[in-house]
Design a protein around this motif. Structure first.
Motif, PDB file in Angstrom:
ATOM      1  N   LEU A  27       0.847  -1.184   0.000  1.00  0.00           N
ATOM      2  CA  LEU A  27       0.000   0.000   0.000  1.00  0.00           C
ATOM      3  C   LEU A  27       0.885   1.236   0.000  1.00  0.00           C
ATOM      4  O   LEU A  27       1.663   1.454   0.939  1.00  0.00           O
ATOM      5  CB  LEU A  27      -0.909   0.001   1.234  1.00  0.00           C
ATOM      6  CG  LEU A  27      -1.851   1.194   1.375  1.00  0.00           C
ATOM      7  CD1 LEU A  27      -2.829   1.251   0.207  1.00  0.00           C
ATOM      8  CD2 LEU A  27      -2.590   1.120   2.699  1.00  0.00           C
ATOM      9  N   LEU A  28       0.784   2.031  -1.060  1.00  0.00           N
ATOM     10  CA  LEU A  28       1.583   3.248  -1.171  1.00  0.00           C
ATOM     11  C   LEU A  28       0.745   4.469  -0.820  1.00  0.00           C
ATOM     12  O   LEU A  28      -0.450   4.518  -1.091  1.00  0.00           O
ATOM     13  CB  LEU A  28       2.125   3.418  -2.594  1.00  0.00           C
ATOM     14  CG  LEU A  28       3.121   2.380  -3.093  1.00  0.00           C
ATOM     15  CD1 LEU A  28       3.621   2.763  -4.481  1.00  0.00           C
ATOM     16  CD2 LEU A  28       4.284   2.204  -2.138  1.00  0.00           C
ATOM     17  N   LEU A  29       1.417   5.442  -0.223  1.00  0.00           N
ATOM     18  CA  LEU A  29       0.836   6.747   0.077  1.00  0.00           C
ATOM     19  C   LEU A  29       1.752   7.795  -0.536  1.00  0.00           C
ATOM     20  O   LEU A  29       2.890   7.506  -0.895  1.00  0.00           O
ATOM     21  CB  LEU A  29       0.759   6.972   1.589  1.00  0.00           C
ATOM     22  CG  LEU A  29      -0.036   5.964   2.398  1.00  0.00           C
ATOM     23  CD1 LEU A  29       0.152   6.226   3.894  1.00  0.00           C
ATOM     24  CD2 LEU A  29      -1.506   6.016   2.017  1.00  0.00           C
ATOM     25  N   ASN A  30       1.261   9.009  -0.611  1.00  0.00           N
ATOM     26  CA  ASN A  30       2.112  10.125  -1.018  1.00  0.00           C
ATOM     27  C   ASN A  30       2.529  10.904   0.210  1.00  0.00           C
ATOM     28  O   ASN A  30       1.765  11.046   1.170  1.00  0.00           O
ATOM     29  CB  ASN A  30       1.384  11.056  -1.988  1.00  0.00           C
ATOM     30  CG  ASN A  30       1.232  10.453  -3.362  1.00  0.00           C
ATOM     31  OD1 ASN A  30       0.118  10.289  -3.827  1.00  0.00           O
ATOM     32  ND2 ASN A  30       2.324  10.109  -4.014  1.00  0.00           N
ATOM     33  N   ASP A  34       8.030  18.961   1.325  1.00  0.00           N
ATOM     34  CA  ASP A  34       8.045  20.372   1.714  1.00  0.00           C
ATOM     35  C   ASP A  34       7.249  20.647   2.983  1.00  0.00           C
ATOM     36  O   ASP A  34       7.755  21.260   3.919  1.00  0.00           O
ATOM     37  CB  ASP A  34       7.520  21.252   0.577  1.00  0.00           C
ATOM     38  CG  ASP A  34       8.521  21.386  -0.564  1.00  0.00           C
ATOM     39  OD1 ASP A  34       9.590  20.748  -0.507  1.00  0.00           O
ATOM     40  OD2 ASP A  34       8.214  22.113  -1.520  1.00  0.00           O
ATOM     41  N   CYS A  35       5.998  20.198   3.031  1.00  0.00           N
ATOM     42  CA  CYS A  35       5.151  20.522   4.191  1.00  0.00           C
ATOM     43  C   CYS A  35       4.931  19.345   5.138  1.00  0.00           C
ATOM     44  O   CYS A  35       4.367  19.512   6.218  1.00  0.00           O
ATOM     45  CB  CYS A  35       3.807  21.106   3.752  1.00  0.00           C
ATOM     46  SG  CYS A  35       2.673  19.910   3.026  1.00  0.00           S
ATOM     47  N   GLY A  36       5.368  18.133   4.722  1.00  0.00           N
ATOM     48  CA  GLY A  36       5.272  16.979   5.607  1.00  0.00           C
ATOM     49  C   GLY A  36       3.937  16.256   5.595  1.00  0.00           C
ATOM     50  O   GLY A  36       3.740  15.303   6.346  1.00  0.00           O
ATOM     51  N   LEU A  37       3.005  16.661   4.742  1.00  0.00           N
ATOM     52  CA  LEU A  37       1.696  16.014   4.685  1.00  0.00           C
ATOM     53  C   LEU A  37       1.812  14.643   4.038  1.00  0.00           C
ATOM     54  O   LEU A  37       2.396  14.499   2.976  1.00  0.00           O
ATOM     55  CB  LEU A  37       0.710  16.877   3.885  1.00  0.00           C
ATOM     56  CG  LEU A  37      -0.695  16.311   3.733  1.00  0.00           C
ATOM     57  CD1 LEU A  37      -1.416  16.304   5.082  1.00  0.00           C
ATOM     58  CD2 LEU A  37      -1.493  17.112   2.710  1.00  0.00           C
ATOM     59  N   THR A  38       1.272  13.635   4.699  1.00  0.00           N
ATOM     60  CA  THR A  38       1.126  12.314   4.115  1.00  0.00           C
ATOM     61  C   THR A  38      -0.337  12.183   3.734  1.00  0.00           C
ATOM     62  O   THR A  38      -1.216  12.431   4.557  1.00  0.00           O
ATOM     63  CB  THR A  38       1.528  11.207   5.108  1.00  0.00           C
ATOM     64  OG1 THR A  38       2.887  11.419   5.507  1.00  0.00           O
ATOM     65  CG2 THR A  38       1.393   9.828   4.495  1.00  0.00           C
ATOM     66  N   TYR A  39      -0.600  11.801   2.482  1.00  0.00           N
ATOM     67  CA  TYR A  39      -1.984  11.832   2.020  1.00  0.00           C
ATOM     68  C   TYR A  39      -2.305  10.675   1.087  1.00  0.00           C
ATOM     69  O   TYR A  39      -1.446   9.991   0.566  1.00  0.00           O
ATOM     70  CB  TYR A  39      -2.295  13.171   1.349  1.00  0.00           C
ATOM     71  CG  TYR A  39      -1.476  13.472   0.114  1.00  0.00           C
ATOM     72  CD1 TYR A  39      -1.917  13.094  -1.143  1.00  0.00           C
ATOM     73  CD2 TYR A  39      -0.262  14.144   0.208  1.00  0.00           C
ATOM     74  CE1 TYR A  39      -1.174  13.372  -2.268  1.00  0.00           C
ATOM     75  CE2 TYR A  39       0.477  14.429  -0.916  1.00  0.00           C
ATOM     76  CZ  TYR A  39       0.021  14.035  -2.159  1.00  0.00           C
ATOM     77  OH  TYR A  39       0.763  14.297  -3.269  1.00  0.00           O
ATOM     78  N   ALA A  44       0.283  13.555  -7.947  1.00  0.00           N
ATOM     79  CA  ALA A  44       1.682  13.983  -8.036  1.00  0.00           C
ATOM     80  C   ALA A  44       2.006  15.186  -7.172  1.00  0.00           C
ATOM     81  O   ALA A  44       3.121  15.310  -6.666  1.00  0.00           O
ATOM     82  CB  ALA A  44       2.038  14.284  -9.489  1.00  0.00           C
ATOM     83  N   LEU A  45       1.024  16.084  -6.997  1.00  0.00           N
ATOM     84  CA  LEU A  45       1.292  17.308  -6.252  1.00  0.00           C
ATOM     85  C   LEU A  45       0.542  17.302  -4.931  1.00  0.00           C
ATOM     86  O   LEU A  45      -0.620  16.891  -4.853  1.00  0.00           O
ATOM     87  CB  LEU A  45       0.871  18.534  -7.072  1.00  0.00           C
ATOM     88  CG  LEU A  45       1.566  18.715  -8.415  1.00  0.00           C
ATOM     89  CD1 LEU A  45       1.035  19.953  -9.123  1.00  0.00           C
ATOM     90  CD2 LEU A  45       3.073  18.792  -8.246  1.00  0.00           C
ATOM     91  N   CYS A  46       1.203  17.782  -3.897  1.00  0.00           N
ATOM     92  CA  CYS A  46       0.611  17.880  -2.565  1.00  0.00           C
ATOM     93  C   CYS A  46      -0.647  18.758  -2.632  1.00  0.00           C
ATOM     94  O   CYS A  46      -0.604  19.855  -3.195  1.00  0.00           O
ATOM     95  CB  CYS A  46       1.629  18.495  -1.600  1.00  0.00           C
ATOM     96  SG  CYS A  46       0.961  18.844   0.042  1.00  0.00           S
ATOM     97  N   ALA A  51       3.651  21.079  -3.782  1.00  0.00           N
ATOM     98  CA  ALA A  51       5.000  20.576  -4.053  1.00  0.00           C
ATOM     99  C   ALA A  51       4.901  19.182  -4.664  1.00  0.00           C
ATOM    100  O   ALA A  51       3.888  18.498  -4.513  1.00  0.00           O
ATOM    101  CB  ALA A  51       5.809  20.519  -2.756  1.00  0.00           C
ATOM    102  N   GLU A  52       5.954  18.766  -5.334  1.00  0.00           N
ATOM    103  CA  GLU A  52       5.972  17.429  -5.907  1.00  0.00           C
ATOM    104  C   GLU A  52       6.115  16.400  -4.789  1.00  0.00           C
ATOM    105  O   GLU A  52       7.011  16.493  -3.944  1.00  0.00           O
ATOM    106  CB  GLU A  52       7.126  17.287  -6.902  1.00  0.00           C
ATOM    107  CG  GLU A  52       7.038  16.015  -7.698  1.00  0.00           C
ATOM    108  CD  GLU A  52       7.989  15.998  -8.874  1.00  0.00           C
ATOM    109  OE1 GLU A  52       8.457  14.906  -9.209  1.00  0.00           O
ATOM    110  OE2 GLU A  52       8.263  17.063  -9.452  1.00  0.00           O
ATOM    111  N   ALA A  53       5.236  15.426  -4.785  1.00  0.00           N
ATOM    112  CA  ALA A  53       5.188  14.440  -3.699  1.00  0.00           C
ATOM    113  C   ALA A  53       6.102  13.258  -3.971  1.00  0.00           C
ATOM    114  O   ALA A  53       6.498  13.010  -5.110  1.00  0.00           O
ATOM    115  CB  ALA A  53       3.760  13.953  -3.513  1.00  0.00           C
ATOM    116  N   GLU A  54       6.405  12.542  -2.901  1.00  0.00           N
ATOM    117  CA  GLU A  54       7.171  11.305  -2.974  1.00  0.00           C
ATOM    118  C   GLU A  54       6.257  10.157  -2.582  1.00  0.00           C
ATOM    119  O   GLU A  54       5.261  10.356  -1.891  1.00  0.00           O
ATOM    120  CB  GLU A  54       8.359  11.374  -2.010  1.00  0.00           C
ATOM    121  CG  GLU A  54       9.327  12.488  -2.331  1.00  0.00           C
ATOM    122  CD  GLU A  54      10.423  12.650  -1.278  1.00  0.00           C
ATOM    123  OE1 GLU A  54      10.326  12.043  -0.190  1.00  0.00           O
ATOM    124  OE2 GLU A  54      11.369  13.410  -1.553  1.00  0.00           O
TER     125      GLU A  54
END
Length: 137
Positions: A27-30, A34-39, A44-46, A51-54
């Motif tokens: 199970l992947l999340l983004n 930059d701001c630390g939000l996990t969503y 692709a973008l927060c 910002a570009e997400a990982e």
């Protein structure tokens, strides 16, 4: 168990990595660097700062935030209902709209611990994350 008769999710370039990981049992999340939000829902973008997400891998555990039991679904075979539809709040923070499987509706409650499992679809590159109760024993 397979996902049918439910529709198979559409795979887009933005969600392809998510669905392939699910087909592999992950199970992947983004996560926004930059701001630390996990969503969740994959994008692709927060949604907060653009910002570009990982991508990060979730532990796949959480608790039922809320749920509803659906007893009739037009066009679905009786053996596929009732369906427990739930928001699961992952330990990492995001909430997912999903199904709870492997439990009777009377045995499910808000706050119950759950863990992800995956249901195969007719597309070998797509599996659907659903959640099952974590036994308290």
């Amino acid at each position: 168990m397979t996902w049918e008769p439910r529709p198979v999710p559409d795979v887009t370039p933005e969600t392809r990595r998510f669905w392939r990981a699910a087909a592999e049992g992950r199970l992947l999340l983004n996560d926004c660097p930059d701001c630390g939000l996990t969503y969740f829902h994959p994008r692709a973008l927060c949604p907060d700062c653009f910002a570009e997400a990982e991508w990060i891998e979730s532990d796949g555990t959480g608790e039922i935030y809320t749920y509803s039991v659906v007893h009739q679904i037009s066009g679905w075979p009786e053996e596929h209902v009732p369906v427990i539809v739930a928001y699961v709040e992952l330990d990492e923070g995001p909430r997912l709209l999903t199904n709870v499987v492997g439990a009777e509706p009377a045995d499910v409650g808000i706050g119950d611990r759950v863990r992800v499992t995956f249901v195969e679809t007719e597309n070998p590159d797509v599996a659907v994350p659903v959640f099952e109760p974590v036994s308290s024993a």
